[in-house]
Design a protein around this motif. Structure first.
Motif, PDB file in Angstrom:
ATOM      1  N   THR A   1       0.819  -1.223   0.000  1.00  0.00           N
ATOM      2  CA  THR A   1       0.000   0.000   0.000  1.00  0.00           C
ATOM      3  C   THR A   1       0.845   1.262   0.000  1.00  0.00           C
ATOM      4  O   THR A   1       0.317   2.360  -0.094  1.00  0.00           O
ATOM      5  CB  THR A   1      -0.920   0.020   1.231  1.00  0.00           C
ATOM      6  N   GLY A   2       2.147   1.104   0.179  1.00  0.00           N
ATOM      7  CA  GLY A   2       3.035   2.245   0.159  1.00  0.00           C
ATOM      8  C   GLY A   2       3.179   2.963   1.492  1.00  0.00           C
ATOM      9  O   GLY A   2       3.763   4.046   1.565  1.00  0.00           O
TER      10      GLY A   2
ATOM     11  N   ASP B   1       8.444   1.929   3.179  1.00  0.00           N
ATOM     12  CA  ASP B   1       9.372   1.595   2.105  1.00  0.00           C
ATOM     13  C   ASP B   1       9.809   0.157   2.237  1.00  0.00           C
ATOM     14  O   ASP B   1       9.835  -0.422   3.333  1.00  0.00           O
ATOM     15  CB  ASP B   1      10.586   2.518   2.153  1.00  0.00           C
TER      16      ASP B   1
ATOM     17  N   ILE C   1       1.460  -5.728  -6.162  1.00  0.00           N
ATOM     18  CA  ILE C   1       1.364  -4.271  -6.156  1.00  0.00           C
ATOM     19  C   ILE C   1       0.436  -3.851  -7.280  1.00  0.00           C
ATOM     20  O   ILE C   1       0.605  -4.253  -8.439  1.00  0.00           O
ATOM     21  CB  ILE C   1       2.756  -3.633  -6.344  1.00  0.00           C
TER      22      ILE C   1
ATOM     23  N   ASP D   1      -0.557  -0.534  -8.214  1.00  0.00           N
ATOM     24  CA  ASP D   1      -0.348   0.734  -8.928  1.00  0.00           C
ATOM     25  C   ASP D   1       1.083   1.213  -8.724  1.00  0.00           C
ATOM     26  O   ASP D   1       1.863   0.616  -7.967  1.00  0.00           O
ATOM     27  CB  ASP D   1      -1.363   1.780  -8.452  1.00  0.00           C
ATOM     28  N   GLY D   2       1.414   2.298  -9.436  1.00  0.00           N
ATOM     29  CA  GLY D   2       2.768   2.833  -9.334  1.00  0.00           C
ATOM     30  C   GLY D   2       3.707   2.204 -10.345  1.00  0.00           C
ATOM     31  O   GLY D   2       3.321   1.369 -11.182  1.00  0.00           O
ATOM     32  N   LYS D   3       4.974   2.564 -10.266  1.00  0.00           N
ATOM     33  CA  LYS D   3       5.945   2.065 -11.240  1.00  0.00           C
ATOM     34  C   LYS D   3       6.245   0.590 -11.063  1.00  0.00           C
ATOM     35  O   LYS D   3       6.786  -0.058 -11.970  1.00  0.00           O
ATOM     36  CB  LYS D   3       7.237   2.872 -11.178  1.00  0.00           C
ATOM     37  N   TYR D   4       5.920   0.036  -9.895  1.00  0.00           N
ATOM     38  CA  TYR D   4       6.149  -1.407  -9.649  1.00  0.00           C
ATOM     39  C   TYR D   4       4.859  -2.189  -9.801  1.00  0.00           C
ATOM     40  O   TYR D   4       4.758  -3.316  -9.297  1.00  0.00           O
ATOM     41  CB  TYR D   4       6.737  -1.623  -8.260  1.00  0.00           C
ATOM     42  N   GLN D   5       3.893  -1.634 -10.516  1.00  0.00           N
ATOM     43  CA  GLN D   5       2.619  -2.312 -10.701  1.00  0.00           C
ATOM     44  C   GLN D   5       2.815  -3.672 -11.366  1.00  0.00           C
ATOM     45  O   GLN D   5       3.546  -3.797 -12.334  1.00  0.00           O
ATOM     46  CB  GLN D   5       1.683  -1.436 -11.551  1.00  0.00           C
TER      47      GLN D   5
END
Length: 458
Positions: A71-72, A75, A131, A133-137
């Motif tokens: 969920t972010g 880290d 994951i 969403d985001g760049k690591y989706q």
């Protein structure tokens, strides 16, 4: 059938054996048994729930660590409070983190499902989450945690309980036994004192305990108060027997002497009549004494006396009419000061007996007059008979209510033929009527006898 009978007999023997045990041991065994069962249950339950509790705690920690990264909220770190975190790409290739040595399993991801894995005695649980969403989706986070360490820690706690519980039971049992024994020590002393009193008939002996206000001390104080009453009753009984013997000795001796004299020496009718008159007088004296003693005895045993509400003012005026001529015949003035319409609840005949005793005593000792008064306040009415005789000394004012007690001048006065029972009877009657009797001596001579009755509220 025979086996059932034998079983019942054995049970009865066990019960008899238990009944022979001291109370301190019974109580100690009782609570120690329950304490033992409770602690044993606690130890057993701790061993039984160790595995499930360890897994449950590990699952919670595992989910939290993985979800915080997905969920972010936190880290990515390869290791988070006992949880090893592995970072895989969408194709299942390990990008970051270290797989535990005993965790030999190919990546096969399942979203948000906790699974178990065991290998060579090592037990793991693992949890995967993708994951979203985001760049690591599309990448995966796998959390792995070993439950062996937590199980060992919880097992150590159970083992510690297993070791400590017997010590706890021993300490509590010995401490409880000591406390109970100290608490029952006064009871043992009470029993010892009671046995000594019973063996030696020593009613003067008392139970001696240290200061305290618990139930046992209260019981000991109650026993001491009972012994006070028994000792007082015993002393009264001895005094009563002595006084009765003293009062009866003289008339019996006179009757025996006259009877013997008449048998051996009387020769004429006049001498016989004289002896019979003496015997008759002494017999009447004895009869009067016995009747008075029986009446007092009946009052002592009476639990209930028939009572009714009546007008004491009218009853007293009626009695004064009967006694006035007797006073005038003795050259005495009779003065009455009676308030009207005073009602009491009592036995009319007994109340008349109280007045009769007071008036008879006043008639014996007064010089010129007798004052009879009746007054009241909110709660009580007071009946007083006052004379102007020699009075009663302070040291005798309490003793005149005792049976057979007579003051010196009372004994020596020729007109006083009583036995010292009248005032004792008055005291008993007033006790039955929830009242009181007292006497006071005036400064210029004379006595005032007063009784108080609860009044009926009008």
């Amino acid at each position: 059938m025979l086996l059932e009978i034998q079983k019942k007999i054995r049970q009865m023997k066990v019960i008899r054996m238990i009944n022979r045990l001291p109370i301190t041991i019974k109580v100690t065994v009782w609570y120690t048994t329950f304490l033992l069962i409770l602690l044993a249950t606690l130890v057993v339950v701790s061993f039984l729930i160790t595995d499930s509790f360890a897994i449950s705690m590990s699952e919670q920690e595992l989910k939290k660590s993985v979800n915080d990264i997905v969920t972010g909220e936190e880290d990515y770190e390869p290791f988070d409070e006992g949880v090893q975190l592995l970072f895989y790409d969408a194709s299942g290739n390990l990008q970051n983190g270290k797989v535990p040595d005993s965790f030999n399993i190919e990546p096969s991801f399942s979203e948000s499902v906790i699974r178990e894995y065991s290998n060579s005695g090592s037990q793991f649980i693992y949890y995967d989450s993708q994951i979203s969403d985001g760049k690591y989706q599309g990448n995966w986070i796998r959390g792995i945690i070993s439950v062996n360490g937590l199980k060992q820690k919880l097992s150590m706690i159970s083992i510690a309980l297993l070791v400590i519980c017997p010590m706890i039971i021993i300490i509590i049992s010995l401490g409880g036994y000591t406390i109970i024994k100290l608490a029952f020590k006064p009871v043992k002393r009470i029993s010892k004192t009671a046995i000594e009193i019973g063996c030696n008939y020593d009613l003067a002996k008392r139970i001696e305990l240290e200061e305290g206000n618990d139930e046992i001390h209260q019981m000991a104080n109650a026993f001491n108060e009972m012994l006070d009453s028994l000792e007082e009753a015993s002393q009264h009984e001895k005094q009563f027997t002595s006084d009765v013997s003293h009062e009866l000795r003289t008339p019996i001796s006179v009757i025996l002497a006259e009877s013997q004299y008449g048998e051996e020496h009387i020769e004429s009718l006049d001498e016989a009549k004289n002896s019979f008159q003496i015997i008759s007088r002494q017999s009447k004296r004895m009869s009067k004494l016995v009747n008075q003693l029986l009446e007092i005895s009946r009052m002592d045993r009476a639990l209930e006396v028939e009572k009714m509400e009546f007008n004491l003012s009218e009853a007293l005026r009626s009695m004064i009419v009967d006694y006035r001529s007797l006073a005038e015949a003795n050259g005495l003035a009779l003065i009455e000061r009676i308030e009207g319409d005073i009602y009491i609840y009592g036995n009319k005949m007994m109340v008349q007996r109280v007045f009769d005793n007071f008036f008879t005593n006043a008639l014996k000792f007064t010089s010129t007059h007798i004052i009879i008064s009746l007054r009241r306040n909110q709660q009580f009415c007071y009946l007083s008979v006052e004379d102007d005789g020699p009075g009663i000394s302070e040291e005798n004012q309490n003793r005149i209510w005792e049976r057979f007690y007579q003051t010196d001048y009372s004994r020596n006065k020729e007109s006083n033929t009583g036995f010292g029972l009248g005032l004792a009877m008055v005291k008993k009657i007033m006790k039955i009527h929830d009242g009181d009797a007292k006497v006071e001596t005036k400064q210029n001579g004379g006595s005032i006898f007063t009784v108080s009755f609860p009044v009926v509220k009008s």
